[in-house]
Design a protein around this motif. Structure first.
Motif, PDB file in Angstrom:
ATOM      1  N   PRO A   8      -6.281  -1.314   6.615  1.00 20.23           N
ATOM      2  CA  PRO A   8      -5.193  -0.507   5.432  1.00 20.23           C
ATOM      3  C   PRO A   8      -5.788  -0.556   4.262  1.00 20.23           C
ATOM      4  CG  PRO A   8      -3.667  -2.797   6.262  1.00 20.23           C
ATOM      5  CD  PRO A   8      -5.098  -2.708   6.425  1.00 20.23           C
ATOM      6  N   VAL A   9      -6.578   0.696   3.830  1.00 24.74           N
ATOM      7  CA  VAL A   9      -7.377   0.277   2.113  1.00 24.74           C
ATOM      8  C   VAL A   9      -6.323   1.780   1.570  1.00 24.74           C
ATOM      9  CG1 VAL A   9      -9.084  -0.467   2.794  1.00 24.74           C
ATOM     10  CG2 VAL A   9      -8.656   1.791   3.330  1.00 24.74           C
ATOM     11  N   ARG A  10      -5.537   1.750   0.262  1.00 24.52           N
ATOM     12  CA  ARG A  10      -5.997   2.636  -0.350  1.00 24.52           C
ATOM     13  C   ARG A  10      -6.622   2.490  -2.199  1.00 24.52           C
ATOM     14  NH1 ARG A  10      -1.002   5.587  -2.821  1.00 24.52           N
ATOM     15  NH2 ARG A  10      -1.208   7.689  -2.376  1.00 24.52           N
ATOM     16  N   ASN A  11      -7.254   3.375  -2.236  1.00 25.26           N
ATOM     17  CA  ASN A  11      -7.635   2.594  -3.763  1.00 25.26           C
ATOM     18  C   ASN A  11      -8.076   1.353  -4.065  1.00 25.26           C
ATOM     19  OD1 ASN A  11      -7.412   5.466  -4.259  1.00 25.26           O
ATOM     20  ND2 ASN A  11      -5.615   5.278  -4.853  1.00 25.26           N
ATOM     21  N   GLU A  12      -9.285   0.813  -2.774  1.00 30.65           N
ATOM     22  CA  GLU A  12      -9.395  -1.025  -2.685  1.00 30.65           C
ATOM     23  C   GLU A  12     -10.905   0.012  -2.981  1.00 30.65           C
ATOM     24  OE1 GLU A  12      -8.021  -2.740  -2.414  1.00 30.65           O
ATOM     25  OE2 GLU A  12      -6.231  -3.083  -2.094  1.00 30.65           O
ATOM     26  N   ASP A  37      -7.945   4.087   5.834  1.00 32.17           N
ATOM     27  CA  ASP A  37      -7.883   5.009   4.915  1.00 32.17           C
ATOM     28  C   ASP A  37      -6.886   6.129   4.562  1.00 32.17           C
ATOM     29  OD1 ASP A  37      -8.621   5.219   1.633  1.00 32.17           O
ATOM     30  OD2 ASP A  37      -8.360   6.935   2.066  1.00 32.17           O
ATOM     31  N   GLY A  38      -5.968   5.451   3.502  1.00 32.46           N
ATOM     32  CA  GLY A  38      -4.831   6.630   3.166  1.00 32.46           C
ATOM     33  C   GLY A  38      -4.235   6.932   2.216  1.00 32.46           C
ATOM     34  N   GLY A  39      -5.300   7.636   2.153  1.00 35.43           N
ATOM     35  CA  GLY A  39      -5.657   9.299   1.224  1.00 35.43           C
ATOM     36  C   GLY A  39      -6.013   8.205  -0.718  1.00 35.43           C
ATOM     37  N   SER A  40      -6.946   7.642   0.137  1.00 32.91           N
ATOM     38  CA  SER A  40      -7.624   6.683  -1.535  1.00 32.91           C
ATOM     39  C   SER A  40      -8.069   8.223  -2.413  1.00 32.91           C
ATOM     40  CB  SER A  40      -8.824   5.938  -1.175  1.00 32.91           C
ATOM     41  OG  SER A  40      -7.698   4.926  -0.896  1.00 32.91           O
ATOM     42  N   SER A  41      -8.515   7.956  -3.352  1.00 28.36           N
ATOM     43  CA  SER A  41      -8.556   8.917  -4.436  1.00 28.36           C
ATOM     44  C   SER A  41      -9.613   8.470  -5.472  1.00 28.36           C
ATOM     45  CB  SER A  41      -7.678   9.839  -5.397  1.00 28.36           C
ATOM     46  OG  SER A  41      -7.280   8.054  -5.989  1.00 28.36           O
ATOM     47  N   VAL A  55     -14.033   4.491  10.211  1.00 32.08           N
ATOM     48  CA  VAL A  55     -13.183   4.495   9.415  1.00 32.08           C
ATOM     49  C   VAL A  55     -12.531   5.621   9.630  1.00 32.08           C
ATOM     50  CG1 VAL A  55     -13.125   5.426   6.962  1.00 32.08           C
ATOM     51  CG2 VAL A  55     -15.182   3.891   7.897  1.00 32.08           C
ATOM     52  N   LEU A  56     -10.730   5.755   9.074  1.00 30.35           N
ATOM     53  CA  LEU A  56     -10.100   6.029   9.794  1.00 30.35           C
ATOM     54  C   LEU A  56      -8.660   7.130   8.781  1.00 30.35           C
ATOM     55  CD1 LEU A  56      -8.451   4.719  13.116  1.00 30.35           C
ATOM     56  CD2 LEU A  56     -10.286   6.931  13.036  1.00 30.35           C
TER      57      LEU A  56
END
Length: 227
Positions: A8-12, A37-41, A55-56
Motif C-alpha cells: 500500500p502506498v500514498r505519496n511515496e 495506491d491510495g490517492g497519491s498526488s 498497480v491498483l
C-alpha cells in the motif's frame, strides 16, 4: 507456493522506485508485485508501474488498500509490505518454509536509525510480538491466501488494522515468528521524536484495547480518515 507481495502506498515517490528495485530478484523468482495506491498526488503510481505486475488505485486507507491488493492477487501466499520496509534477500524462501508449517507469520523488525533507543524499541517490539502472537504492519505479515479469505481479510478500519487482523489470525493458529529481520524506516520516530512517538503509540494501543473508536484514534495519530 507463489508469493504475492502487496504494497500500500500514498505519496511515496521519493522512495518507491528504489523499494521496488530491491524486490526485483524476488519478482524474477516468480513473486507477484502488487502496488495499491491510495490517492497519491506525487506520481507514485506512475513511478511504480514499470516495476510492478499490477498497480491498483483505491481510496486512502491502508486496510482498504491491502484488501484490494489481496483480492487482485494470484498467489497462494500473501505478504503485506509497507513501502518503507526492506525485506531480507531470501524472504520468499523463508515465507515458503514457514507456511509449510504455519498458517501465517511475520518477521522480526529492525529500525534503520542509529540512535541507541532504536535498538531498545525494536527489541521490545519483537519480544512483545513473540509473547502475544500479535504482529504489526512493520513486521511484514504474511499468510496463506485461503486462510486470509477464511478470515474475511483486513477489517476496514483506519488504524490498528494490523493488530485487529493478527488477533483474529492467532485464533486459527500461532504465528510463525521469523528471526530474520525486515528493516523499517525510522522516519516516524525521527519526525515526531522517539519518546513522543513511543508514548503516543502506547496511549493509542491502550485506548484501542479498551474499546476506543479506531476512527478517533486515527485522527489523533494524524491520519486523514475517509469513508
Amino acid at each position: 507456493m507463489r508469493l504475492s507481495i502487496i504494497i500500500p502506498v500514498r505519496n511515496e515517490a521519493a522512495g518507491i522506485v528504489a523499494m521496488l528495485a530491491r524486490l526485483a530478484p524476488l519478482r524474477e523468482r516468480g513473486a507477484e508485485i502488487i502496488v495499491v495506491d491510495g490517492g497519491s498526488s506525487d506520481g507514485s503510481a506512475a513511478l511504480a508501474t514499470p516495476l510492478a505486475d499490477r498497480v491498483l488505485s483505491t481510496k486512502p486507507g491502508r486496510a482498504r488498500q491491502m484488501h484490494a491488493g489481496a483480492i487482485a492477487a494470484s498467489g497462494e501466499a500473501l505478504l503485506f509490505l509497507h513501502a518503507d520496509t526492506v525485506l531480507p534477500p531470501d524472504a520468499d524462501a523463508l515465507i515458503a518454509a514457514a507456511l509449510r508449517r504455519h498458517v501465517w507469520g511475520r518477521f522480526d523488525v529492525k529500525i534503520d536509525g542509529q540512535h541507541p533507543m532504536f535498538r531498545i524499541v525494536e527489541t521490545m517490539m519483537n519480544l512483545r510480538s513473540r509473547a502475544t502472537g500479535i504482529a504489526t504492519g512493520d513486521q511484514a505479515i504474511f499468510i496463506r491466501r485461503a486462510d486470509y479469505e477464511a478470515l474475511g481479510g483486513y477489517a476496514q478500519q483506519p488504524l490498528m488494522e494490523d493488530i485487529e487482523f493478527s488477533a483474529r489470525a492467532r485464533r486459527l493458529a500461532p504465528p510463525a515468528c521469523l528471526h530474520a529481520r525486515v528493516c523499517t524506516s525510522a522516519r516516524r520516530w525521527q519526525t515526531h521524536g522517539i519518546a513522543r512517538t513511543i508514548l503516543l503509540m502506547w496511549r493509542l494501543r491502550l485506548a484501542y484495547f479498551l474499546g476506543a473508536d479506531p476512527r478517533r484514534l486515527a485522527l489523533a495519530y494524524g491520519y486523514r480518515v475517509e469513508d
